[in-house]
Design a protein around this motif. Structure first.
Motif, PDB file in Angstrom:
ATOM      1  N   LEU A   9       0.779  -1.211   0.062  1.00  0.00           N
ATOM      2  CA  LEU A   9      -0.035  -0.149  -0.079  1.00  0.00           C
ATOM      3  C   LEU A   9       1.040   1.200   0.037  1.00  0.00           C
ATOM      4  CD1 LEU A   9      -2.811  -1.118   2.525  1.00  0.00           C
ATOM      5  CD2 LEU A   9      -2.957  -1.261  -0.081  1.00  0.00           C
ATOM      6  N   LYS A  10       0.420   2.130  -0.697  1.00  0.00           N
ATOM      7  CA  LYS A  10       1.428   3.295  -1.113  1.00  0.00           C
ATOM      8  C   LYS A  10       0.613   4.769  -0.486  1.00  0.00           C
ATOM      9  CE  LYS A  10       0.953   2.723  -5.435  1.00  0.00           C
ATOM     10  NZ  LYS A  10       0.437   1.328  -5.489  1.00  0.00           N
ATOM     11  N   GLY A  11       1.482   5.647  -0.128  1.00  0.00           N
ATOM     12  CA  GLY A  11       0.775   7.014   0.251  1.00  0.00           C
ATOM     13  C   GLY A  11       0.362   6.995   1.793  1.00  0.00           C
ATOM     14  N   THR A  12      -0.350   8.082   2.234  1.00  0.00           N
ATOM     15  CA  THR A  12      -0.892   8.156   3.500  1.00  0.00           C
ATOM     16  C   THR A  12      -2.217   8.249   3.438  1.00  0.00           C
ATOM     17  OG1 THR A  12      -0.379  10.572   3.304  1.00  0.00           O
ATOM     18  CG2 THR A  12       1.268   9.230   4.274  1.00  0.00           C
ATOM     19  N   THR A  13      -2.763   8.264   4.470  1.00  0.00           N
ATOM     20  CA  THR A  13      -4.361   8.547   4.650  1.00  0.00           C
ATOM     21  C   THR A  13      -4.778   9.213   5.825  1.00  0.00           C
ATOM     22  OG1 THR A  13      -6.443   7.032   4.545  1.00  0.00           O
ATOM     23  CG2 THR A  13      -4.646   6.459   5.962  1.00  0.00           C
ATOM     24  N   ASP A  14      -6.113   9.455   5.940  1.00  0.00           N
ATOM     25  CA  ASP A  14      -6.568  10.115   7.031  1.00  0.00           C
ATOM     26  C   ASP A  14      -6.284   9.427   8.433  1.00  0.00           C
ATOM     27  OD1 ASP A  14      -8.012  12.018   5.242  1.00  0.00           O
ATOM     28  OD2 ASP A  14      -9.370  10.642   4.715  1.00  0.00           O
ATOM     29  N   ARG A  15      -6.051  10.266   9.344  1.00  0.00           N
ATOM     30  CA  ARG A  15      -5.956   9.778  10.747  1.00  0.00           C
ATOM     31  C   ARG A  15      -7.303   9.086  11.061  1.00  0.00           C
ATOM     32  NH1 ARG A  15      -5.448  12.939  14.707  1.00  0.00           N
ATOM     33  NH2 ARG A  15      -5.886  14.894  13.898  1.00  0.00           N
ATOM     34  N   VAL A  16      -7.185   8.105  12.053  1.00  0.00           N
ATOM     35  CA  VAL A  16      -8.610   7.783  12.490  1.00  0.00           C
ATOM     36  C   VAL A  16      -8.256   7.550  14.121  1.00  0.00           C
ATOM     37  CG1 VAL A  16      -8.864   6.327  10.491  1.00  0.00           C
ATOM     38  CG2 VAL A  16      -7.443   5.445  12.317  1.00  0.00           C
ATOM     39  N   SER A  17      -9.533   7.563  14.582  1.00  0.00           N
ATOM     40  CA  SER A  17      -9.370   7.024  15.994  1.00  0.00           C
ATOM     41  C   SER A  17     -10.110   5.694  16.608  1.00  0.00           C
ATOM     42  CB  SER A  17     -10.172   8.264  17.026  1.00  0.00           C
ATOM     43  OG  SER A  17     -11.614   8.248  16.507  1.00  0.00           O
ATOM     44  N   VAL A  18      -9.567   4.943  17.132  1.00  0.00           N
ATOM     45  CA  VAL A  18     -10.434   3.539  17.438  1.00  0.00           C
ATOM     46  C   VAL A  18     -10.511   3.524  19.051  1.00  0.00           C
ATOM     47  CG1 VAL A  18      -9.949   1.061  17.333  1.00  0.00           C
ATOM     48  CG2 VAL A  18      -8.946   2.668  15.491  1.00  0.00           C
ATOM     49  N   THR A  19     -11.701   3.296  19.307  1.00  0.00           N
ATOM     50  CA  THR A  19     -12.243   3.032  20.561  1.00  0.00           C
ATOM     51  C   THR A  19     -13.028   1.939  20.737  1.00  0.00           C
ATOM     52  OG1 THR A  19     -12.886   5.457  20.280  1.00  0.00           O
ATOM     53  CG2 THR A  19     -13.712   4.349  22.250  1.00  0.00           C
ATOM     54  N   PRO A  20     -12.501   0.930  21.742  1.00  0.00           N
ATOM     55  CA  PRO A  20     -13.262  -0.112  22.476  1.00  0.00           C
ATOM     56  C   PRO A  20     -14.864   0.213  22.665  1.00  0.00           C
ATOM     57  CG  PRO A  20     -11.564   0.740  24.125  1.00  0.00           C
ATOM     58  CD  PRO A  20     -11.427   1.454  22.766  1.00  0.00           C
ATOM     59  N   VAL A  21     -15.544  -0.644  22.415  1.00  0.00           N
ATOM     60  CA  VAL A  21     -17.078  -0.158  22.663  1.00  0.00           C
ATOM     61  C   VAL A  21     -17.840  -1.419  23.140  1.00  0.00           C
ATOM     62  CG1 VAL A  21     -17.343   1.421  20.878  1.00  0.00           C
ATOM     63  CG2 VAL A  21     -17.625  -0.907  20.097  1.00  0.00           C
ATOM     64  N   LYS A  22     -16.677  -2.661  23.324  1.00  0.00           N
ATOM     65  CA  LYS A  22     -17.554  -3.699  23.921  1.00  0.00           C
ATOM     66  C   LYS A  22     -16.600  -4.744  24.120  1.00  0.00           C
ATOM     67  CE  LYS A  22     -21.171  -7.515  23.843  1.00  0.00           C
ATOM     68  NZ  LYS A  22     -22.113  -8.328  22.970  1.00  0.00           N
ATOM     69  N   THR A  23     -16.644  -5.435  25.519  1.00  0.00           N
ATOM     70  CA  THR A  23     -15.545  -6.362  25.731  1.00  0.00           C
ATOM     71  C   THR A  23     -16.431  -7.851  26.183  1.00  0.00           C
ATOM     72  OG1 THR A  23     -15.172  -5.735  27.983  1.00  0.00           O
ATOM     73  CG2 THR A  23     -13.582  -4.931  26.443  1.00  0.00           C
ATOM     74  N   SER A  24     -15.815  -8.879  25.973  1.00  0.00           N
ATOM     75  CA  SER A  24     -16.448 -10.316  26.223  1.00  0.00           C
ATOM     76  C   SER A  24     -15.536 -11.214  26.350  1.00  0.00           C
ATOM     77  CB  SER A  24     -17.598 -10.532  25.511  1.00  0.00           C
ATOM     78  OG  SER A  24     -17.040 -10.718  24.199  1.00  0.00           O
ATOM     79  N   SER A  25     -15.900 -12.629  26.880  1.00  0.00           N
ATOM     80  CA  SER A  25     -15.177 -13.683  27.183  1.00  0.00           C
ATOM     81  C   SER A  25     -15.788 -14.698  26.427  1.00  0.00           C
ATOM     82  CB  SER A  25     -14.834 -14.030  28.377  1.00  0.00           C
ATOM     83  OG  SER A  25     -14.024 -12.727  29.091  1.00  0.00           O
ATOM     84  N   PRO A  26     -15.556 -15.040  25.281  1.00  0.00           N
ATOM     85  CA  PRO A  26     -16.226 -16.105  24.630  1.00  0.00           C
ATOM     86  C   PRO A  26     -16.111 -17.450  25.138  1.00  0.00           C
ATOM     87  CG  PRO A  26     -15.396 -14.642  22.926  1.00  0.00           C
ATOM     88  CD  PRO A  26     -14.739 -14.355  24.319  1.00  0.00           C
ATOM     89  N   SER A  27     -16.921 -18.461  25.329  1.00  0.00           N
ATOM     90  CA  SER A  27     -16.621 -19.734  25.730  1.00  0.00           C
ATOM     91  C   SER A  27     -15.457 -20.599  24.965  1.00  0.00           C
ATOM     92  CB  SER A  27     -17.891 -20.747  26.084  1.00  0.00           C
ATOM     93  OG  SER A  27     -18.797 -20.441  24.908  1.00  0.00           O
ATOM     94  N   GLY A  28     -15.537 -20.007  23.783  1.00  0.00           N
ATOM     95  CA  GLY A  28     -14.794 -21.071  22.872  1.00  0.00           C
ATOM     96  C   GLY A  28     -14.490 -20.507  21.544  1.00  0.00           C
ATOM     97  N   ALA A  29     -13.445 -21.357  20.756  1.00  0.00           N
ATOM     98  CA  ALA A  29     -13.580 -20.585  19.313  1.00  0.00           C
ATOM     99  C   ALA A  29     -14.679 -20.620  18.322  1.00  0.00           C
ATOM    100  CB  ALA A  29     -12.246 -21.122  18.927  1.00  0.00           C
ATOM    101  N   PRO A  30     -14.663 -20.085  17.315  1.00  0.00           N
ATOM    102  CA  PRO A  30     -15.864 -20.361  16.308  1.00  0.00           C
ATOM    103  C   PRO A  30     -15.544 -22.231  16.017  1.00  0.00           C
ATOM    104  CG  PRO A  30     -14.825 -18.592  15.833  1.00  0.00           C
ATOM    105  CD  PRO A  30     -13.958 -19.077  16.741  1.00  0.00           C
ATOM    106  N   SER A  31     -16.911 -22.606  15.366  1.00  0.00           N
ATOM    107  CA  SER A  31     -16.658 -23.875  15.049  1.00  0.00           C
ATOM    108  C   SER A  31     -17.200 -23.900  13.309  1.00  0.00           C
ATOM    109  CB  SER A  31     -17.818 -24.817  15.738  1.00  0.00           C
ATOM    110  OG  SER A  31     -18.921 -24.384  15.582  1.00  0.00           O
TER     111      SER A  31
END
Length: 425
Positions: free
Chosen positions: A181-203
């Motif tokens: 990927l070339k060049g630069t892009t707009d700045r971004v902000s990244v915010t956590p909006v939800k946390t959880s603890s799944p019981s297992g990996a996807p099947s």
């Protein structure tokens, strides 16, 4: 859903080494048939040489059985020989394609691969001709099913033709080695909006696609898998395009689509990197990716140029095909009535990724109805239905993908965070 196809993609239907293994097994069966025929002939001689014995045994049927065994032996030998020839042909296609891709970035390796291909072709005069036939057939059929099955043929078929034409003529549909990927892009902000603890990996594949972010506004989910030996792995789930706008607050928009497809950095790609960093992923960590639509391009570049070790990626309706190493696995879901994968330009004749990599193809919405006009075939839910059908198949590559998730399921702790990203400034 109808007509589900699972293959390696491109002109190469089967991994050459796997095909050679099949040929060796068939040769083993041929040897058993020959041994059985020899034993039958010995028994026939004993019967004929023993006075009065032939009156008790149908020697004509015995002779006929020997002839049938001879034919089976011959058929097996012919099949094994053909399988070995096709394995050499597939390898010849792979070597030449890899050499062509490396001609600019690694000329010495490209020359070595071409010499190997030339030696292979010299071993059998039929190989080069068969390879040309394979690639010609692939080029003729790579867009089969993309057009002519919609209730709005004039407008909708034109959309497919345009997508395929752009993919072929621009060259952007295939991400080649060394293309970053070339060049630069707009700045971004990244915010956590939800946390959880799944019981297992996807099947399964469908289970992975169902783990996309569910919180309103979230485009990214990162799961951190912590194992008893102290190691960690990450899986990123990336939504597709969220806005048809241009350069607004939403990073997953048309501007990012255009930038990524033309190999420029995008706000959505940067947001993904920042989310992985926030989740604790370090350079060299295994980060696997499940992506829909636009995010298939993000997955491609994560797997080819990022600091992370991407071993598995699952893409649904991606407009590009990456060039992955033979120790990286990719599962591509493609609907023939979805115009977006048409931008792949049909992919590449050599396919991509490990022997367990696969392209799962079907018609997303087989019924000619107004839903086609709404591009229902590109929706994530429709791709999940295809994934469920693939999971229910007996394809060995699907089974191998299941083993990947079962390994993740041995983690002692799973932490999941969903993130919302926005352009700023």
């Amino acid at each position: 859903m109808t007509g589900l196809t699972i293959d390696h993609g491109g002109a190469i239907a089967v991994d050459p080494d796997a095909l050679r293994d099949v040929a060796r097994r068939i040769e083993g069966v041929a040897s058993r048939y020959d041994d059985a025929r020899s034993a039958l002939l010995r028994a026939q001689r004993v019967i004929l040489d023993t006075p009065g014995f032939s009156a008790q045994v149908d020697t004509v049927e015995l002779w006929s059985s020997g002839q049938r065994l001879a034919r089976l032996h011959s058929d097996c030998q012919d099949t094994a020989t053909s399988a070995l020839l096709m394995a050499d042909t597939y390898e010849y296609v792979e070597l030449r394609a890899e050499a062509e891709m490396l001609s600019l970035t690694d000329p010495s390796t490209a020359q070595r691969l071409m010499r190997s291909a030339d030696r292979l072709a010299a071993s059998d005069d039929r190989i080069a001709g068969l390879a040309e036939e394979l690639e010609t057939q692939w080029r003729a059929e790579r867009f089969e099913g993309l057009i002519g099955n919609i209730v709005t043929p004039d407008i909708y078929d034109d959309a497919f033709r345009i997508a395929a034409l752009v993919g072929i003529t621009s060259g952007f549909g295939k991400v080649h080695p060394g293309e970053t990927l070339k060049g630069t892009t707009d700045r971004v902000s990244v915010t956590p909006v939800k946390t959880s603890s799944p019981s297992g990996a996807p099947s399964g594949i469908a289970g992975a696609l169902k783990r996309m972010p569910v919180t309103a506004g979230a485009q990214i989910a990162v799961e951190k898998y912590s194992f008893a030996d102290g190691s960690t792995k990450y899986v990123a789930y990336l939504k597709g395009t969220q806005s048809v706008g241009w350069s607004g607050k939403e990073p997953w928009d048309s501007e990012s689509n255009f930038e990524l497809y033309t190999e420029h950095d995008s706000a959505s790609y940067q947001a993904t990197l920042e989310a992985l960093d926030a989740a604790g992923a370090q350079p060299g960590d295994e980060v696997d990716v499940v992506a829909h639509s636009q995010s298939g391009m993000i997955a491609a570049h994560l797997g080819m140029e990022s600091v992370y070790d991407v071993q598995m990626q699952i893409t649904a309706g991606s407009p590009v095909e990456p060039t992955l190493d033979d120790d990286q696995t990719i599962i591509q879901l493609v609907h023939t009535d979805d115009p977006v994968p048409g931008f792949r330009g049909g992919g590449s004749p050599e396919g991509t990724g490990s022997a367990d990599s696969m392209v799962i193809t079907t018609q997303g919405n087989p019924l000619d109805s107004p839903e086609d006009w709404l591009v229902d075939a590109h929706h994530l839910d429709t791709y999940i239905e295809t994934a469920e059908e693939a999971d229910a198949s007996s394809d060995p590559r699907v089974d191998a993908a299941g083993e990947f998730w079962r390994d993740l399921d041995t983690a002692e702790v799973i932490e999941r965070t969903e993130y919302q990203a926005q352009r700023v400034g």
